[in-house]
Design an enzyme around this catalytic site. Structure first.
Site, PDB file in Angstrom:
ATOM      1  N   GLU A 177      28.190 -23.315 -17.983  1.00 45.18           N
ATOM      2  CA  GLU A 177      27.989 -22.230 -18.947  1.00 45.18           C
ATOM      3  C   GLU A 177      29.279 -21.621 -19.495  1.00 45.18           C
ATOM      4  O   GLU A 177      29.554 -20.428 -19.287  1.00 45.18           O
ATOM      5  CB  GLU A 177      27.133 -21.120 -18.319  1.00 45.18           C
ATOM      6  CG  GLU A 177      25.738 -21.593 -17.982  1.00 45.18           C
ATOM      7  CD  GLU A 177      24.779 -20.456 -17.631  1.00 45.18           C
ATOM      8  OE1 GLU A 177      25.213 -19.290 -17.562  1.00 45.18           O
ATOM      9  OE2 GLU A 177      23.598 -20.738 -17.426  1.00 45.18           O
ATOM     10  N   GLU A 376      19.679 -26.005 -14.655  1.00 44.19           N
ATOM     11  CA  GLU A 376      19.246 -24.753 -14.001  1.00 44.19           C
ATOM     12  C   GLU A 376      17.979 -24.268 -14.669  1.00 44.19           C
ATOM     13  O   GLU A 376      17.876 -24.286 -15.910  1.00 44.19           O
ATOM     14  CB  GLU A 376      20.276 -23.621 -14.172  1.00 44.19           C
ATOM     15  CG  GLU A 376      21.455 -23.701 -13.268  1.00 44.19           C
ATOM     16  CD  GLU A 376      22.424 -22.529 -13.456  1.00 44.19           C
ATOM     17  OE1 GLU A 376      21.996 -21.422 -13.867  1.00 44.19           O
ATOM     18  OE2 GLU A 376      23.618 -22.733 -13.185  1.00 44.19           O
TER      19      GLU A 376
HETATM   20  C1  BGC Z   1      24.338 -19.005 -13.945  1.00 47.05           C
HETATM   21  C2  BGC Z   1      24.077 -18.683 -12.496  1.00 47.05           C
HETATM   22  C3  BGC Z   1      23.266 -17.404 -12.396  1.00 47.05           C
HETATM   23  C4  BGC Z   1      21.958 -17.614 -13.098  1.00 47.05           C
HETATM   24  C5  BGC Z   1      21.026 -16.411 -13.067  1.00 47.05           C
HETATM   25  C6  BGC Z   1      23.180 -18.768 -14.845  1.00 47.05           C
HETATM   26  O1  BGC Z   1      23.625 -18.143 -16.004  1.00 47.05           O
HETATM   27  O2  BGC Z   1      24.864 -20.305 -14.070  1.00 47.05           O
HETATM   28  O3  BGC Z   1      25.301 -18.575 -11.842  1.00 47.05           O
HETATM   29  O4  BGC Z   1      23.086 -17.002 -11.080  1.00 47.05           O
HETATM   30  O5  BGC Z   1      22.183 -17.920 -14.443  1.00 47.05           O
HETATM   31  O6  BGC Z   1      21.580 -15.325 -13.737  1.00 47.05           O
END
Ligand code: BGC
Length: 462
Positions: A177, A376
């Site tokens: 990110e 993610e």
């Molecule tokens: C990030 C994580 C974060 C997650 C939830 C993502 O933007 O890569 O590090 O914990 O979102 O906020």
């Protein structure tokens, strides 16, 4: 009967679809005294910056408890574990001398994963820049990612890590990110390193992209053949059809979605970004040749869509969004998405917007788009009996399947996160884990969502 029991089983994904869980170094490792300082250590040391006043000095103490955590990944039946390597643990000064104990840790972690039948997926950078490279407070002279030199140091670091674990870790991610790191860390100052440069933060985006391209070259030189990047993306919805709202939404879409994807995939910046960068940042055209170094797949972190409208009158003051405070001088404002459940973080739950995002990427980039991986996806909810997390994940996995059915080439899905962890400026207040962590005792307890995912993955293998 719980709602999930009544639901249809998840549809079957291709046999070789990669299922995984994600974490990042600063959020779980702890063991702060056993590595060099990062910008996050300096940031969290200043009172008032983390909402619950905590730091990640201990976090989940994963550095010392990684065996237990790898066992949890193995028992879950995940095919892959995405973790990040802490740059200041490997190179405490950012470059030069290697901390052998730090590199040994990742070596043991990778061995442990392989022994558990889990494929290790290292990410080289998840926001924890070595403090030595940042030059704290150098707003004018520009330390850290404001310096082009940091991209070169990053490539050296990539070579060091690949030289040690590249024989067993096959799938690699360069950066996590860069959009958030630019916007939150350097434009708004609500993440480390806490710089509030607004649009002067743009070189930070460019230097991270350059670092990515140089790292791809360094990884390939070390024999790595399967490389991607993890960018955050989400559909942007104009608040209305008015030209002002549409223009504001386009602007936001450029910042979140196109600023990183266009140069990586198309080899050019969106128009006005290119003009701004060329005025401040050297030979952008030459750098773009490095930035478009071919990658094997493109990672998408997805949490939520965003509804965006024209700026509100300055008198309305700052607005809150995703735990952030947005100043009124931005050329857009974020509006509430009504009629949707929200997570404990206040983020709207809109699973079908993930299908929209994925088909939108295919439509925007066509043949140039590499295969996609969801690197993610997850949500913040309290409690061990986390039916709402099960609902969230179930809905989003189906949305990925729908994108596959519509012809988008998606190769994998990683849940954020294996376990509760240090959620940046929120501290420990937001829990994203499939596994609960008691921060007093550090005891790990799998939640209902962990059991749900284990069964879902078993059914995929059947
Ligand atoms: C990030 C994580 C974060 C997650 C939830 C993502 O933007 O890569 O590090 O914990 O979102 O906020």
């Amino acid at each position: 009967m719980a709602a999930s029991d009544a639901r249809e089983p998840l549809p079957q994904f291709p046999r070789d679809f990669l299922w995984g869980v994600s974490t990042s170094a600063h959020q779980i490792e702890g063991a702060v005294d056993e590595r060099g300082p990062s910008v996050w250590d300096a940031f969290t040391a200043v009172s008032g910056r983390v909402k619950d006043g905590t730091t990640a000095a201990v976090a989940c103490d994963h550095y010392h408890r990684y065996r237990e955590d790898v066992a949890l990944v193995g028992e879950l039946g995940a095919g892959a574990y995405r973790f990040s390597v802490s740059w200041p643990r490997v190179l405490p000064g950012g470059s030069g001398e290697v901390n052998t104990a730090g590199l040994d840790f990742y070596d043991r972690l990778v061995d442990e994963l392989c022994a558990a039948g889990v494929s290790p997926v290292p990410t080289l950078f998840h926001w924890d820049t070595p403090l030595a490279l940042d030059g704290e407070g150098e707003r004018e002279s520009g330390g850290g990612w404001l310096r082009r030199d940091t991209a070169e140091r990053f490539a050296e670091y990539a070579a060091v890590v690949a030289g040690r674990i590249g024989d067993r870790a096959k799938k690699w991610i360069t950066l996590n990110e860069p959009a958030e790191h630019t916007l939150l860390g350097h434009a708004l100052g609500q993440h480390a390193p806490g710089k509030q440069l607004m649009f002067d933060a743009l070189p930070v985006a460019h230097h991270q992209l350059l670092a990515h391209g140089l790292a791809v070259r360094a990884l390939r030189a070390a024999g790595v053949t399967d490389i991607g990047i993890a960018n955050s993306h989400g559909p942007t919805w104009p608040a209305s059809a008015s030209p002002e709202d549409v223009q504001a939404a386009d602007f936001y879409d450029v910042l979140l979605n196109r600023l990183f994807a266009d140069p990586l995939i198309l080899g050019r910046y969106p128009d006005f970004i290119g003009q701004l960068l060329s005025a401040t940042t050297g030979d952008v055209e030459a750098d773009l040749k490095v930035i478009t170094e071919p990658i094997d797949w493109y990672g998408i972190n997805f949490y939520q869509p965003t509804k965006v409208g024209a700026p509100l009158p300055a008198a309305a003051g700052p607005t809150e969004f995703s735990g952030l405070t947005l100043p009124p001088e931005l050329p857009f404002s974020v509006r509430e998405i009504e009629g949707r459940a929200v997570t404990d973080f206040g983020w709207p739950v809109v699973p079908e917007s993930l299908t929209e995002l994925l088909t939108g990427f295919r439509d925007r980039y066509g043949d140039r788009l590499p295969p996609l991986v969801i690197t993610e996806n997850g949500c913040s909810y309290e409690g061990l009996d986390d039916q709402r997390r099960i609902d969230y994940l179930d809905g989003h996995v189906r949305a990925v399947h729908q994108a596959l059915a519509e012809g988008v080439d998606v190769r994998g899905y990683f849940v954020w996160s294996l376990m509760d962890n240090f959620e940046w400026a929120e501290g420990y207040r937001q829990r994203f884990g499939l596994v609960h962590v008691d921060y007093e005792t550090l005891e790990r307890t799998p939640k209902a969502s962990y059991a749900w995912l284990r069964e879902a993955l078993r059914a995929q293998r059947a």
